[in-house]
Design a protein around this motif. Structure first.
Motif, PDB file in Angstrom:
ATOM      1  N   LEU A 259     -42.649  29.582 -31.353  1.00  0.00           N
ATOM      2  CA  LEU A 259     -42.367  30.305 -30.107  1.00  0.00           C
ATOM      3  C   LEU A 259     -43.545  31.127 -29.584  1.00  0.00           C
ATOM      4  O   LEU A 259     -43.839  31.090 -28.386  1.00  0.00           O
ATOM      5  CB  LEU A 259     -41.143  31.204 -30.294  1.00  0.00           C
ATOM      6  N   PRO A 260     -44.249  31.896 -30.432  1.00  0.00           N
ATOM      7  CA  PRO A 260     -45.385  32.657 -29.902  1.00  0.00           C
ATOM      8  C   PRO A 260     -46.445  31.772 -29.261  1.00  0.00           C
ATOM      9  O   PRO A 260     -47.083  32.167 -28.280  1.00  0.00           O
ATOM     10  CB  PRO A 260     -45.932  33.389 -31.142  1.00  0.00           C
ATOM     11  N   LEU A 261     -46.621  30.583 -29.791  1.00  0.00           N
ATOM     12  CA  LEU A 261     -47.584  29.635 -29.217  1.00  0.00           C
ATOM     13  C   LEU A 261     -47.111  29.165 -27.848  1.00  0.00           C
ATOM     14  O   LEU A 261     -47.886  29.139 -26.885  1.00  0.00           O
ATOM     15  CB  LEU A 261     -47.755  28.446 -30.163  1.00  0.00           C
ATOM     16  N   VAL A 262     -45.850  28.806 -27.735  1.00  0.00           N
ATOM     17  CA  VAL A 262     -45.294  28.353 -26.462  1.00  0.00           C
ATOM     18  C   VAL A 262     -45.368  29.464 -25.414  1.00  0.00           C
ATOM     19  O   VAL A 262     -45.659  29.218 -24.241  1.00  0.00           O
ATOM     20  CB  VAL A 262     -43.838  27.888 -26.646  1.00  0.00           C
ATOM     21  N   ALA A 263     -45.127  30.689 -25.858  1.00  0.00           N
ATOM     22  CA  ALA A 263     -45.089  31.819 -24.932  1.00  0.00           C
ATOM     23  C   ALA A 263     -46.453  32.183 -24.366  1.00  0.00           C
ATOM     24  O   ALA A 263     -46.540  32.806 -23.301  1.00  0.00           O
ATOM     25  CB  ALA A 263     -44.481  33.040 -25.627  1.00  0.00           C
ATOM     26  N   THR A 264     -47.522  31.780 -25.036  1.00  0.00           N
ATOM     27  CA  THR A 264     -48.855  32.262 -24.640  1.00  0.00           C
ATOM     28  C   THR A 264     -49.821  31.151 -24.236  1.00  0.00           C
ATOM     29  O   THR A 264     -50.987  31.430 -23.976  1.00  0.00           O
ATOM     30  CB  THR A 264     -49.495  33.054 -25.798  1.00  0.00           C
ATOM     31  N   SER A 265     -49.334  29.916 -24.151  1.00  0.00           N
ATOM     32  CA  SER A 265     -50.243  28.798 -23.893  1.00  0.00           C
ATOM     33  C   SER A 265     -49.893  28.085 -22.591  1.00  0.00           C
ATOM     34  O   SER A 265     -48.741  27.680 -22.404  1.00  0.00           O
ATOM     35  CB  SER A 265     -50.183  27.787 -25.040  1.00  0.00           C
ATOM     36  N   PRO A 266     -50.865  27.891 -21.709  1.00  0.00           N
ATOM     37  CA  PRO A 266     -50.628  27.070 -20.517  1.00  0.00           C
ATOM     38  C   PRO A 266     -50.521  25.600 -20.902  1.00  0.00           C
ATOM     39  O   PRO A 266     -51.003  25.185 -21.963  1.00  0.00           O
ATOM     40  CB  PRO A 266     -51.875  27.325 -19.659  1.00  0.00           C
ATOM     41  N   LEU A 267     -49.880  24.819 -20.049  1.00  0.00           N
ATOM     42  CA  LEU A 267     -49.755  23.386 -20.304  1.00  0.00           C
ATOM     43  C   LEU A 267     -51.058  22.692 -19.935  1.00  0.00           C
ATOM     44  O   LEU A 267     -51.620  22.930 -18.874  1.00  0.00           O
ATOM     45  CB  LEU A 267     -48.595  22.806 -19.487  1.00  0.00           C
ATOM     46  N   ARG A 268     -51.509  21.788 -20.856  1.00  0.00           N
ATOM     47  CA  ARG A 268     -52.803  21.155 -20.631  1.00  0.00           C
ATOM     48  C   ARG A 268     -52.808  19.652 -20.858  1.00  0.00           C
ATOM     49  O   ARG A 268     -53.751  18.983 -20.453  1.00  0.00           O
ATOM     50  CB  ARG A 268     -53.867  21.788 -21.544  1.00  0.00           C
TER      51      ARG A 268
ATOM     52  N   CYS B 191     -40.263  31.989 -13.863  1.00  0.00           N
ATOM     53  CA  CYS B 191     -39.126  32.841 -14.229  1.00  0.00           C
ATOM     54  C   CYS B 191     -38.163  32.093 -15.134  1.00  0.00           C
ATOM     55  O   CYS B 191     -37.651  32.649 -16.119  1.00  0.00           O
ATOM     56  CB  CYS B 191     -38.393  33.318 -12.973  1.00  0.00           C
ATOM     57  N   LEU B 192     -37.914  30.825 -14.828  1.00  0.00           N
ATOM     58  CA  LEU B 192     -36.991  30.034 -15.634  1.00  0.00           C
ATOM     59  C   LEU B 192     -37.512  29.850 -17.055  1.00  0.00           C
ATOM     60  O   LEU B 192     -36.802  30.120 -18.034  1.00  0.00           O
ATOM     61  CB  LEU B 192     -36.768  28.667 -14.970  1.00  0.00           C
ATOM     62  N   VAL B 193     -38.762  29.407 -17.173  1.00  0.00           N
ATOM     63  CA  VAL B 193     -39.334  29.182 -18.506  1.00  0.00           C
ATOM     64  C   VAL B 193     -39.476  30.502 -19.258  1.00  0.00           C
ATOM     65  O   VAL B 193     -39.213  30.583 -20.463  1.00  0.00           O
ATOM     66  CB  VAL B 193     -40.688  28.458 -18.395  1.00  0.00           C
ATOM     67  N   GLY B 194     -39.869  31.558 -18.541  1.00  0.00           N
ATOM     68  CA  GLY B 194     -39.982  32.867 -19.172  1.00  0.00           C
ATOM     69  C   GLY B 194     -38.657  33.344 -19.736  1.00  0.00           C
ATOM     70  O   GLY B 194     -38.600  33.913 -20.840  1.00  0.00           O
ATOM     71  N   PHE B 195     -37.580  33.105 -18.992  1.00  0.00           N
ATOM     72  CA  PHE B 195     -36.263  33.500 -19.486  1.00  0.00           C
ATOM     73  C   PHE B 195     -35.872  32.693 -20.716  1.00  0.00           C
ATOM     74  O   PHE B 195     -35.381  33.242 -21.710  1.00  0.00           O
ATOM     75  CB  PHE B 195     -35.202  33.325 -18.395  1.00  0.00           C
ATOM     76  N   ILE B 196     -36.092  31.374 -20.674  1.00  0.00           N
ATOM     77  CA  ILE B 196     -35.731  30.522 -21.812  1.00  0.00           C
ATOM     78  C   ILE B 196     -36.490  30.944 -23.066  1.00  0.00           C
ATOM     79  O   ILE B 196     -35.898  31.160 -24.134  1.00  0.00           O
ATOM     80  CB  ILE B 196     -36.029  29.041 -21.495  1.00  0.00           C
TER      81      ILE B 196
ATOM     82  N   GLY C  13     -38.246  33.773 -23.618  1.00  0.00           N
ATOM     83  CA  GLY C  13     -38.020  35.167 -23.973  1.00  0.00           C
ATOM     84  C   GLY C  13     -36.687  35.388 -24.651  1.00  0.00           C
ATOM     85  O   GLY C  13     -36.601  36.092 -25.667  1.00  0.00           O
ATOM     86  N   HIS C  14     -35.639  34.797 -24.114  1.00  0.00           N
ATOM     87  CA  HIS C  14     -34.328  34.975 -24.729  1.00  0.00           C
ATOM     88  C   HIS C  14     -34.285  34.339 -26.115  1.00  0.00           C
ATOM     89  O   HIS C  14     -33.732  34.924 -27.054  1.00  0.00           O
ATOM     90  CB  HIS C  14     -33.232  34.369 -23.843  1.00  0.00           C
ATOM     91  N   THR C  15     -34.887  33.171 -26.253  1.00  0.00           N
ATOM     92  CA  THR C  15     -34.909  32.519 -27.562  1.00  0.00           C
ATOM     93  C   THR C  15     -35.677  33.359 -28.571  1.00  0.00           C
ATOM     94  O   THR C  15     -35.281  33.474 -29.738  1.00  0.00           O
ATOM     95  CB  THR C  15     -35.522  31.118 -27.451  1.00  0.00           C
ATOM     96  N   LEU C  16     -36.778  33.960 -28.140  1.00  0.00           N
ATOM     97  CA  LEU C  16     -37.554  34.818 -29.028  1.00  0.00           C
ATOM     98  C   LEU C  16     -36.740  36.034 -29.457  1.00  0.00           C
ATOM     99  O   LEU C  16     -36.759  36.431 -30.625  1.00  0.00           O
ATOM    100  CB  LEU C  16     -38.836  35.259 -28.328  1.00  0.00           C
ATOM    101  N   LEU C  17     -35.994  36.622 -28.523  1.00  0.00           N
ATOM    102  CA  LEU C  17     -35.154  37.769 -28.868  1.00  0.00           C
ATOM    103  C   LEU C  17     -34.093  37.398 -29.897  1.00  0.00           C
ATOM    104  O   LEU C  17     -33.815  38.159 -30.824  1.00  0.00           O
ATOM    105  CB  LEU C  17     -34.471  38.312 -27.607  1.00  0.00           C
TER     106      LEU C  17
END
Length: 211
Positions: free
Chosen positions: A99-108, A139-144, A146-150
């Motif tokens: 999750l931390p990787l997904v949260a901080t990495s742009p798609l490439r 916003c959608l991806v951030g919510f998904i 972020g909530h999963t991380l919580l």
């Protein structure tokens, strides 16, 4: 060749990297360990991936393509994005240490960008266009994520001891200091992370699709 005797490919490197991240987390990942897991020298990996960053980008790709948009021709944009949100959340919950990787990495990667393009096109079909479509998707991806991380909590973060999760943690604090929180203790049994996720997603979609 991998230790199983199968030819080494980018796909096998990425699948092994995901397994290693699931076991060790970002803090325990190294190309040397990845090579050992595959039964090859670390230098052999660079015939298939450019560097560690490329490995991480490929791992994110693996996760994203596991959560495709539904293919029903009559599905509305809202229905498609609702299905994607739950599918992507399920994938992330299966790999909390990534999750931390997904949260901080742009798609490439090409496959990741293809999914991004598809999601943006889905928003465009709902008349959410221009920079607004980028805001909406972020916003959608951030919510998904972020909530999963919580919800996954300490599984995703190294060095933290497990503890109470969700609103149940409130009962450990004195009622005289936090009276409003304690008035909600009787209804905490109704709380579930799945219902909370749907509540937040519905609120977001109401803003996006019911203007």
């Amino acid at each position: 060749m991998t230790k199983s005797g199968e030819p080494l490919t980018r796909q096998r490197v990425l699948e092994a990297a995901l397994r290693l991240l699931d076991q060790e987390g970002l803090e325990g990942f190294s190309m040397r360990k990845l090579g050992t897991l595959l039964g090859v020298e670390a230098m052999s990996l660079y015939n298939h991936v450019e560097n560690k960053r490329a490995v991480f980008d490929g791992v994110i790709e693996l996760l994203i393509i596991q959560a495709p948009l539904p293919l029903q021709p009559d599905a509305t944009p809202r229905e498609e994005l609702w299905t994607f949100a739950h599918a992507f959340r399920d994938v992330l919950r299966a790999h909390p240490r990534v999750l931390p990787l997904v949260a901080t990495s742009p798609l490439r990667t090409s496959a990741s960008l293809a999914m991004l393009d598809h999601l943006l096109e889905t928003l465009h079909q709902a008349q959410i266009t221009g920079v607004q479509s980028i805001y909406a998707l972020q916003c959608l991806v951030g919510f998904i994520v972020g909530h999963t991380l919580l919800v996954t909590g300490t599984q995703a973060v190294a060095g933290l001891e497990p503890g109470p999760n969700g609103p149940a943690v409130w009962q450990h604090f004195p009622a005289e200091q936090y009276p409003t929180l304690h008035t909600l203790l009787p209804v905490i049994t109704q709380w579930t992370p799945d219902r909370e996720f749907d509540f937040g997603l519905q609120a977001l979609f109401q803003s996006l699709f019911e203007q």
